[in-house]
Enzyme design. Structure first.
Site, PDB file in Angstrom:
ATOM      1  N   SER A 151       0.791  -1.238   0.000  1.00 61.95           N
ATOM      2  CA  SER A 151       0.000   0.000   0.000  1.00 61.95           C
ATOM      3  C   SER A 151       0.821   1.285   0.000  1.00 61.95           C
ATOM      4  CB  SER A 151      -0.959   0.001   1.191  1.00 61.95           C
ATOM      5  OG  SER A 151      -2.034  -0.875   0.949  1.00 61.95           O
ATOM      6  N   LYS A 202      -0.094   3.767  -2.583  1.00 64.17           N
ATOM      7  CA  LYS A 202      -1.128   4.814  -2.428  1.00 64.17           C
ATOM      8  C   LYS A 202      -0.539   6.223  -2.314  1.00 64.17           C
ATOM      9  CE  LYS A 202      -4.457   1.550  -0.582  1.00 64.17           C
ATOM     10  NZ  LYS A 202      -4.543   0.581   0.500  1.00 64.17           N
ATOM     11  N   SER A 255      -5.651   3.113   5.118  1.00 62.22           N
ATOM     12  CA  SER A 255      -5.174   2.470   3.890  1.00 62.22           C
ATOM     13  C   SER A 255      -6.322   1.832   3.119  1.00 62.22           C
ATOM     14  CB  SER A 255      -4.103   1.417   4.219  1.00 62.22           C
ATOM     15  OG  SER A 255      -3.308   1.136   3.090  1.00 62.22           O
TER      16      SER A 255
END
Length: 300
Positions: free
Chosen positions: A71, A74, A132
């Protein structure tokens, strides 16, 4: 004579002390502590930290080896959104069932967005970066990609992520997802992710989001009432455990293991870095702390 001997010995000791003091005062020994800083050993397979002021590398371990990023992807998702021209952070996005189905199907981390709710772009950025939320990532990709179908818009958005990576000179970075749940071709390196984070941190909205420990969004339901969402807590534990931390983003996954892109400011100096493929949440934080301590010691 015995007393005289003690006096002589005392005078010699005093002279040595004065000489040492003079050397310290002139700064002749000032460089020694910096030279004496020992490079840390980290468990993560890859690591990098740099001086954010000038981009100078201070530590590297497999800094240019491509790895799955989880993640931490992101960071680029948020950067692409914030780079849109005429961006309205208060524009509302209606949450689709597809976003909810996606996180359930992938057993992915989520912001628990409610289908039919209207959520602002700003709130989606908090939902993306704090808990997240892969549902928030999907919503943003759908909103800011172009095309007549959702699939086309998502593909377009991921294309923007890769275009941005090229423009930043991230030659060892490629995205095939908007959230890090890749399809075999989602990778970066500690050095590239650090450069990406440094660039993203130039944006005030990004900085505001990633330094926030907790955020409670108020969304608009289908019937027009206000819903107070469950509070989103930032997955970056450094915000609470390392003085001066100002970001950035965690990541994890079966292939990525435990990743962390981090940044901190102390004494007017900012260091920024990345650890990839550490062994646990506590370990990635311990690795990051070692790198920040070392970086600050190097910078004096």
């Amino acid at each position: 004579m015995k007393d005289g001997f003690q006096v002589v010995r005392f005078r010699r000791a005093a002279a040595v002390a004065v000489t040492a003091g003079a050397v310290l005062a002139t700064g002749a020994l000032a460089a020694v502590p910096a030279q004496a800083v020992t490079a840390p050993t980290i468990v993560a397979k890859g690591g990098y930290v740099m001086n954010n002021a000038n981009g100078a590398g201070l530590y590297g371990k497999a800094a240019d080896t491509r790895r799955s990023t989880g993640s931490t992807t992101k960071i680029m998702t948020a950067k692409v959104v914030l780079a849109q021209s005429n961006l309205n952070l208060d524009a509302k996005v209606t949450i689709q069932k597809a976003y909810s189905d996606y996180v359930v199907a992938n057993n992915a981390s989520q912001a628990h967005l409610i289908v039919g709710d209207k959520v602002t772009v700003r709130q989606l950025l908090y939902g993306l970066m704090l808990p997240s939320g892969c549902d928030a990532a999907y919503a943003l990709a759908d909103k800011f990609g172009s095309g007549t179908t959702r699939a086309a818009r998502v593909k377009s958005f991921i294309g923007k992520m890769n275009t941005q990576a090229k423009s930043l000179g991230l030659t060892n970075t490629h995205f095939d997802s908007f959230d890090g749940i890749g399809n075999g071709s989602n990778y970066s390196t500690p050095r590239d992710l650090t450069k990406l984070a440094s660039s993203a941190m130039k944006n005030a909205s990004f900085r505001a989001v990633v330094k926030t420990k907790a955020y409670t969004a108020k969304t608009i339901t289908k019937t027009g009432t206000t819903r107070t969402m469950a509070t989103w807590t930032n997955t970056n534990g450094l915000l609470s455990s390392y003085s001066g931390t100002i970001g950035v983003k965690t990541g994890s996954g079966p292939e990525a293991k435990y990743c962390l892109v981090f940044a901190a400011t102390r004494g007017g100096k900012t260091v920024i870095g990345t650890v990839l493929a550490s062994t646990s949440i506590p370990q990635r934080e311990a690795d990051a702390k070692k790198l920040m301590n070392y970086a600050f010691a190097r910078l004096g």
